[in-house]
Enzyme design. Sequence first.
Site, PDB file in Angstrom:
ATOM      1  N   LEU A 241       0.852  -1.185   0.000  1.00  0.00           N
ATOM      2  CA  LEU A 241       0.000   0.000   0.000  1.00  0.00           C
ATOM      3  C   LEU A 241       0.890   1.238   0.000  1.00  0.00           C
ATOM      4  O   LEU A 241       1.434   1.642   1.028  1.00  0.00           O
ATOM      5  CB  LEU A 241      -0.931  -0.003   1.214  1.00  0.00           C
ATOM      6  CG  LEU A 241      -1.858  -1.218   1.372  1.00  0.00           C
ATOM      7  CD1 LEU A 241      -2.879  -0.966   2.464  1.00  0.00           C
ATOM      8  CD2 LEU A 241      -2.567  -1.553   0.056  1.00  0.00           C
ATOM      9  N   ASP A 242       1.037   1.822  -1.170  1.00  0.00           N
ATOM     10  CA  ASP A 242       1.947   2.945  -1.348  1.00  0.00           C
ATOM     11  C   ASP A 242       1.376   4.213  -0.717  1.00  0.00           C
ATOM     12  O   ASP A 242       0.206   4.558  -0.930  1.00  0.00           O
ATOM     13  CB  ASP A 242       2.174   3.171  -2.850  1.00  0.00           C
ATOM     14  CG  ASP A 242       3.019   4.384  -3.122  1.00  0.00           C
ATOM     15  OD1 ASP A 242       4.208   4.363  -2.774  1.00  0.00           O
ATOM     16  OD2 ASP A 242       2.477   5.369  -3.664  1.00  0.00           O
TER      17      ASP A 242
END
Length: 585
Positions: A241-242
């Site tokens: 999850l950037d």
Amino acid sequence: MNNTTLKAPACLLDKVRTHLEIIYPGQDTDKLTQKAISLFEPIHESLDDSCASATHLWSEKDIALLTYGNSLVEEENRPLRTLDRFLKKFTNNRFSIVHILPFFPYSSDDGFAVMDYYTVNPSLGDWEDIRKISERCRLMSDLVVNHTSSRSWWFENFKKGVHPGKDYYVTVDPQSDLSQVIRPRTTPLLREVATPDGPRHVWCTFGHDQVDLNFKNPDVLMEFLSIIRHYLDNGVQIFRLDAVAFLWKEVCTTCLHLGQTHKIIKLMRILIQAHNPRAIIITETNVPARENLSYFGIGDEAQVIYNFPLPPFLLNTMVTGNSKGITDWLKTMPDTMENTTCLNFIASHDGIGLRPVEDYFSRQEKTQLIDLMKAFGGKISTRALNDHKDNPYEINISLWDAMKGTVHCRENHYQIERFICAHTIMLGLKGIPAIYIHSLLGTENDYERRENLQSNRAVNRHIWNYPDLCAKLVNPDDHHHQVFFALCALVDKRKQQPAFHPDAGQITFNINRKIVAFQRRAAEAGKTQGLFCIHNITDQAVTIPRKDLPEQWQRAGVDLISEKTVQLDTGLSLAPYQSMWITVT
């Protein structure tokens, strides 16, 4: 709510509904629950009414390789197919996890300004190529969840005032109090955009080509749940999850780590594991250490978090020859909860972040490290704070060049030894180790790419011509060959040691400032293995008297790295930058 239409345990329905009620009070959460769970049908048959989380998600054999889809290129072949050839020919399945950085159509930021989440960038390959690599390893993919490209079709629809996209983005009155907002950039936060309803000001945490999504609109969340399912169907098992820490926005707050952000991650985990119990969420939150740890939740959020303090600590340790900082920090690391661990790394596609060590490094230490990295060709990226100054945010440099010398001797002939020693420390620490492809290959700073792209981070994002690389990897006199095969040998040895299981215990020892030393110990199936991991982090030979060794490690043992017997009962001598993984006989 009509549960008969969903083949899901009651506890799953209750958990999903509870999270949605907190995220979206006043919305029809029964309808949202129905839609969310339907996206992940069929629910895995092993998920019973206890809704227990999966166990045994990793082992000592798990090591990750981090790479772009086009880090290796050759004529007349798709880069993803070239990557697959490299994995087959050279790494020989050593890496159980492969993280392919954003492989979607994009407009900037080397993939992190996504234009279409459902399509593989045709310049790299297609979904068939992605699925083929996923058959070789556990595939990690980025979920660029905070923002899209300003050239995405959602944003084009926003500017036209049509769905989907019309209300997908964060807009704010420019007169609002945004003074508390924390962000890692110096560009203006807001961008004015013409729409059928008049000018609107959209929120851009990372720059004007990356426009932040409005998760207050549940349609945006449902869109991303659909994207996640699409990735699962195409072989993705690990979701990175950037920039997720910035997800939820509230005026008059920092807009960082807000409660709704944590709830959304927990919801994603519940749904992903309902469909695939061995799937994993990793959060990418380059923030101070205590804030980073919050993404474990109470064992119900991310299973894995990036160990962001490790790169600056380990780099500073190697170039100063002083282990006090990293030893003190390792001693303070809390035990991880069940089914949680850290992703350990020294280098990545981004720079070496300085925010994670804000509470640890003095101003003098930080300045000394920055000045040295500049001398080795590094660049410094900055961020804006309320003092209106550009403050150092990360060091952009290839790890190979970062290890060129020390604060005492700007360049010396121990570069390979220093580089390998740093990786040996990382490979031994508690957690899952990850090696960036340009560290594996000993890649130098790419000044030309940096200048062409006008991006500091590009200095560590070289694109190799694959035939040229192959020629270097088969030449024993080339440092790329030496680094690659030394690291591969360490990886092979590590994977055979139960004491290196990510869940195995770790005790850090304070022997002296020239040494990094810790113990790993695992007990499984009635068998116990303990390892004493000791590393000389200086360019001088070090002798440790027997009395200074931990009591349990004062008798003869075997160094698994050199495969030689070590007489610990008479003390221990280490050559410059030598490491030992010792098991007592």
